[in-house]
Enzyme design. Structure first.
Site, PDB file in Angstrom:
ATOM      1  N   GLU A   1      -5.619  -9.695 -11.494  1.00 62.64           N
ATOM      2  CA  GLU A   1      -6.019  -8.503 -10.757  1.00 62.64           C
ATOM      3  C   GLU A   1      -4.758  -7.676 -10.487  1.00 62.64           C
ATOM      4  O   GLU A   1      -3.717  -8.224 -10.109  1.00 62.64           O
ATOM      5  CB  GLU A   1      -6.686  -8.885  -9.429  1.00 62.64           C
TER       6      GLU A   1
ATOM      7  N   GLU B   1      -4.338   0.458  -2.527  1.00 61.48           N
ATOM      8  CA  GLU B   1      -5.155  -0.361  -1.630  1.00 61.48           C
ATOM      9  C   GLU B   1      -4.574  -0.329  -0.224  1.00 61.48           C
ATOM     10  O   GLU B   1      -3.357  -0.335  -0.032  1.00 61.48           O
ATOM     11  CB  GLU B   1      -5.226  -1.817  -2.108  1.00 61.48           C
TER      12      GLU B   1
END
Length: 275
Positions: free
Chosen positions: A88, A93
């Site tokens: 990932e 974020e």
């Protein structure tokens, strides 16, 4: 606490002069901000996956506005199947209350980054005992659960401050057997070659984050990555830092729709160039 409503793919673009693999142009992605939620489904939001999968490339994400509001957790990221075995890559974020962006790799065991902050302008996040979070393994000792190897920007590159500056660009250069570099530019910092559609990352200076691939972290940790854009409410991260905890976060999300008028993405484009 979220109820995802739509999953769509990225449209195939027309022929382009550069080896561009895919793009989307100017969209708004918004959560519901008019209704109270009386069931257990959560507030309506959106999660988008690309149809194409990637093993390297240059990824340019230009946005005017990222979602903000109580308990929001927006992300723009890449992820393989059978998580975490195919990796990932988190490019954008953070959670409500943050004004810095987190760039993180999450992997199976055997991937770590050199503890060398001279390679990038950001800084490693810290584990519970103050250790640099440079081990990408989701269960690494001395780090928070699923912390991964995480590098943070300086303040002003996430949330309302970033939006107030007109948004900007998040760029990932992924050379499969060498590195992943991420740059974060506010609107007035975007290199002119990006605006011209002819990006030249070798001219952008030191990246915001630098992840070395090789003997420390085999490139095989990252395979067939889909691009994902989503907005989550509450949950493991945003709920845990919300005043009063996740329960209070869920209650706010369900019962105060007016708090979510800014919980939307305005994306100018995503472009992916082949190496």
């Amino acid at each position: 606490m979220v109820s995802y409503q739509t999953v769509v793919g990225f449209a195939n673009p027309p022929q382009a002069a550069k080896p561009m693999l895919g793009m989307i142009i100017k969209i708004k992605i918004s959560s519901d901000h008019t209704n109270k939620i009386s069931d257990n489904k959560g507030r309506s939001s959106v999660r988008i996956h690309s149809n194409d999968q990637f093993n390297d490339g240059l990824f340019i994400f230009d946005l005017d506005h990222m979602p903000t509001g109580p308990g929001t957790w927006p992300a723009y990221w890449l992820c393989g199947q059978n998580w975490p075995n195919n990796g990932e890559i988190d490019i954008l974020e953070g959670v409500d209350g943050n004004n810095f962006n987190s760039m993180t790799l999450h992997t199976s065991e055997g991937c770590y980054m050199p503890d060398d902050g001279s390679l990038f302008t950001g800084h490693f996040a810290k584990g519970p005992q103050g250790k640099d979070a440079n081990n990408c393994f989701i269960n690494a000792q001395g780090q928070y659960d699923n912390q991964g190897c995480s590098i943070q920007t300086n303040n002003g590159y996430f949330g309302p401050q970033f939006n107030a500056a007109g948004g900007g660009v998040f760029a990932l250069e992924w050379k499969r057997n060498q590195f992943m570099k991420i740059w974060v530019f506010k609107r007035n910092e975007i290199p002119s070659d990006i605006n011209r559609g002819n990006p030249q990352p070798q001219n952008w200076g030191k990246p915001t984050a630098y992840f070395t691939l090789g003997s420390n972290c085999s490139p095989s940790h990252f395979n067939s990555q889909e691009i994902i854009i989503n907005l989550t409410f509450c949950g493991d991260w945003a709920g845990s830092v919300y005043p009063g905890g996740n329960g209070a976060c869920v209650n706010e999300v369900r019962n105060n729709p007016g708090a979510y008028t800014e919980a939307f993405w305005t994306i100018n484009y995503i472009k992916v160039y082949a190496n």
